[in-house]
Design an enzyme around this catalytic site. Structure first.
Site, short mmCIF file in Angstrom:
data_model
loop_
_atom_site.label_atom_id
_atom_site.label_comp_id
_atom_site.label_asym_id
_atom_site.label_seq_id
_atom_site.Cartn_x
_atom_site.Cartn_y
_atom_site.Cartn_z
N THR A 240 53.29 68.89 -34.03
CA THR A 240 53.81 69.92 -32.99
C THR A 240 52.89 71.02 -32.70
O THR A 240 53.07 71.85 -31.93
CB THR A 240 55.07 70.38 -33.33
OG1 THR A 240 54.96 70.73 -34.77
CG2 THR A 240 56.42 69.56 -33.47
N ARG B 52 64.49 63.19 -25.72
CA ARG B 52 65.19 63.15 -26.89
C ARG B 52 66.45 63.89 -26.87
O ARG B 52 67.67 63.40 -26.91
CB ARG B 52 64.75 63.84 -28.40
CG ARG B 52 65.73 63.46 -29.45
CD ARG B 52 65.24 64.17 -30.78
NE ARG B 52 64.13 63.38 -31.52
CZ ARG B 52 63.16 63.77 -31.91
NH1 ARG B 52 62.99 65.04 -31.93
NH2 ARG B 52 62.38 62.79 -32.35
N LYS C 178 55.74 60.96 -29.37
CA LYS C 178 54.74 60.98 -30.32
C LYS C 178 55.05 59.90 -31.20
O LYS C 178 54.27 58.85 -31.07
CB LYS C 178 54.53 62.39 -31.09
CG LYS C 178 54.24 63.55 -30.10
CD LYS C 178 53.96 64.79 -31.29
CE LYS C 178 55.27 65.18 -31.86
NZ LYS C 178 56.09 65.66 -30.97
N THR C 179 56.18 59.89 -32.06
CA THR C 179 56.62 58.60 -32.59
C THR C 179 56.70 57.52 -31.87
O THR C 179 56.33 56.29 -32.48
CB THR C 179 57.85 59.12 -33.51
OG1 THR C 179 57.84 60.31 -34.10
CG2 THR C 179 58.43 57.97 -34.34
N ASP D 267 53.32 61.31 -39.70
CA ASP D 267 54.18 62.50 -38.65
C ASP D 267 53.84 63.91 -39.25
O ASP D 267 53.67 64.04 -40.54
CB ASP D 267 55.64 61.94 -38.64
CG ASP D 267 56.12 62.76 -37.54
OD1 ASP D 267 55.57 63.13 -36.70
OD2 ASP D 267 57.52 62.54 -37.69
P1 ADP Z 1 58.45 62.97 -31.06
O1 ADP Z 1 57.84 62.06 -32.26
O2 ADP Z 1 57.45 63.42 -30.22
O3 ADP Z 1 59.48 63.93 -31.85
P2 ADP Z 1 60.04 60.47 -30.28
O4 ADP Z 1 58.88 59.67 -30.04
O5 ADP Z 1 60.60 60.25 -31.72
O6 ADP Z 1 59.45 62.03 -30.24
O7 ADP Z 1 61.00 60.57 -29.23
C1 ADP Z 1 62.38 60.84 -29.27
C2 ADP Z 1 63.26 59.94 -28.49
O8 ADP Z 1 63.02 60.18 -27.01
C3 ADP Z 1 62.78 58.48 -28.69
O9 ADP Z 1 63.61 57.79 -29.53
C4 ADP Z 1 63.10 57.70 -27.20
O10 ADP Z 1 64.48 57.17 -27.17
C5 ADP Z 1 62.76 58.67 -26.31
N1 ADP Z 1 61.50 58.81 -25.65
C6 ADP Z 1 60.51 59.51 -25.82
N2 ADP Z 1 59.65 59.27 -25.00
C7 ADP Z 1 59.99 58.43 -24.34
C8 ADP Z 1 59.36 57.87 -22.86
N3 ADP Z 1 58.06 58.15 -22.89
N4 ADP Z 1 60.09 56.97 -22.54
C9 ADP Z 1 61.37 56.64 -22.61
N5 ADP Z 1 62.14 57.35 -23.85
C10 ADP Z 1 61.31 58.05 -24.53
#
Ligand code: ADP
Length: 334
Positions: free
Chosen positions: A158, A217, A64-65, A109
């Site tokens: 989430t 992650r 998401k981030t 977020d």
């Molecule tokens: P969320 O915001 O959903 O909790 P993040 O966007 O922070 O998750 O993702 C966590 C980590 O996972 C990121 O820093 C990245 O390294 C990896 N990641 C997430 N999605 C992808 C993707 N589609 N392709 C490659 N790496 C990803």
């Protein structure tokens, strides 16, 4: 492209920065989401208009981030980030909104954790790019209308279900991020092992991917751990045996479950006879917040069919008993 400026990030230094993809094209998986985003990004660029508001929902660590930071780069606009818990009162939101440049992205977020009054403030900001600020109280109260630049709100949560209807409806684009396949995680692990310069065999990459709960992650964290283990115990080479030994030592089992995941299943089995049991009771027994269980632990266990949700509560499945090698107790027929 212009580097998005991140101001006053309450998230602090981004610990994922070294592995976080910088462009949407560098992201793996989520094909359909990407295809739809491509279209709206392209259309907004062609019309020279700001992008509509976007909501991403899904379990933690699924991107998401990452999407929220890549999108402003694709649009060549600045990014400002905040989070639900940091916005305690409407006044916390005002500086963010009034300082936004035309077309900029405001990323919030954990948007479901914004208090209701803050949320209500966002309604007119999102819809009419206007803020109505009430000054004073009682008969002396006055409302000031503040015109805002057109901006794009990107929200991440989430739990889309916890967002109020009016807020959810103000997002033009709503995307759910699901778990990644093993193949997609293998690709992410391969790319990141090159970035981190870890000599990793193909079998080791697959093994880490299989045990990463469908979550990039988690895959990145397990990859880092395998690297440490390999450096410390195996002269730096991460083979299949080394990866297995490292994951075993970290308490990660063949399905990728960690101690907390197994603790959840075991609690339901040993304390609540396998269920049905409410998630609050499980959380209480495990001394954890209910949110942690329902946002972080349960989604993957539900997906893996180790537990099911019934109207009367959570029930573990035969698969869970087999996985944990616990014999189900014969229940007397009701
Ligand atoms: P969320 O915001 O959903 O909790 P993040 O966007 O922070 O998750 O993702 C966590 C980590 O996972 C990121 O820093 C990245 O390294 C990896 N990641 C997430 N999605 C992808 C993707 N589609 N392709 C490659 N790496 C990803």
């Amino acid at each position: 492209a212009r580097e998005p400026i991140v101001t006053e990030s309450p998230l602090g230094e981004d610990p994922e920065r070294d592995l976080r993809p910088q462009r949407i094209a560098d992201m793996v998986g989520q094909r359909e989401v990407m295809q739809r985003l491509d279209i709206v990004l392209d259309a907004a660029r062609k019309r020279g208009e700001p992008l509509g508001h976007i909501l991403f929902d899904g379990p933690p660590g699924l991107g998401k981030t990452t999407f929220a930071t890549c999108i402003p780069r694709e649009m060549n606009v600045p990014l400002v980030t905040s989070s639900g818990p940091a916005l305690k009162a409407p006044k916390d939101l005002i500086p963010y909104l009034t300082n936004l440049e035309e077309g900029a992205v405001l990323f919030i977020d954990e948007i479901h954790r914004m208090p209701k009054p803050v949320e209500e403030y966002l309604y007119t900001a999102m819809e009419d790019f206007r803020l109505d600020i009430v000054l004073g109280e009682g008969v002396n109260a006055r409302t000031i209308n503040l015109k805002l630049k057109q901006f794009t709100l990107i929200g991440a949560t989430t739990r889309a279900g916890m967002l109020s209807g009016p807020l959810r409806d103000r997002f033009h684009i709503r995307e759910h991020l699901g778990f990644y396949t093993v193949e997609e995680l293998v690709e992410i692990i391969r790319r990141n092992s090159r970035k981190l310069q870890i000599p990793l065999t193909d079998e080791a990459a697959v093994e880490i991917a299989r045990r990463s709960r469908g979550t990039p992650r988690v895959a990145n964290n397990r990859l880092r751990w395998v690297r440490d283990y390999a450096d410390s115990k195996a002269g730096g080479s991460a083979t299949l045996e080394v990866a297995r030994a490292a994951l075993l030592m970290a308490g990660v089992d063949v399905l990728g479950l960690d101690k907390q995941d197994r603790g959840y299943l075991e609690t339901i089995i040993r304390v609540f006879g396998g269920g049905p049991v409410g998630v609050d009771a499980v959380a209480h027994t495990m001394n954890l917040a209910t949110d942690t269980l329902s946002d972080e632990v349960e989604p993957f266990l539900l997906r893996s069919e180790l537990v099911v949700r019934t109207p009367r509560g959570r029930v573990v499945t035969t698969k869970a008993y087999q996985h944990l090698q616990i014999k189900p107790i014969e229940k007397p027929k009701e």
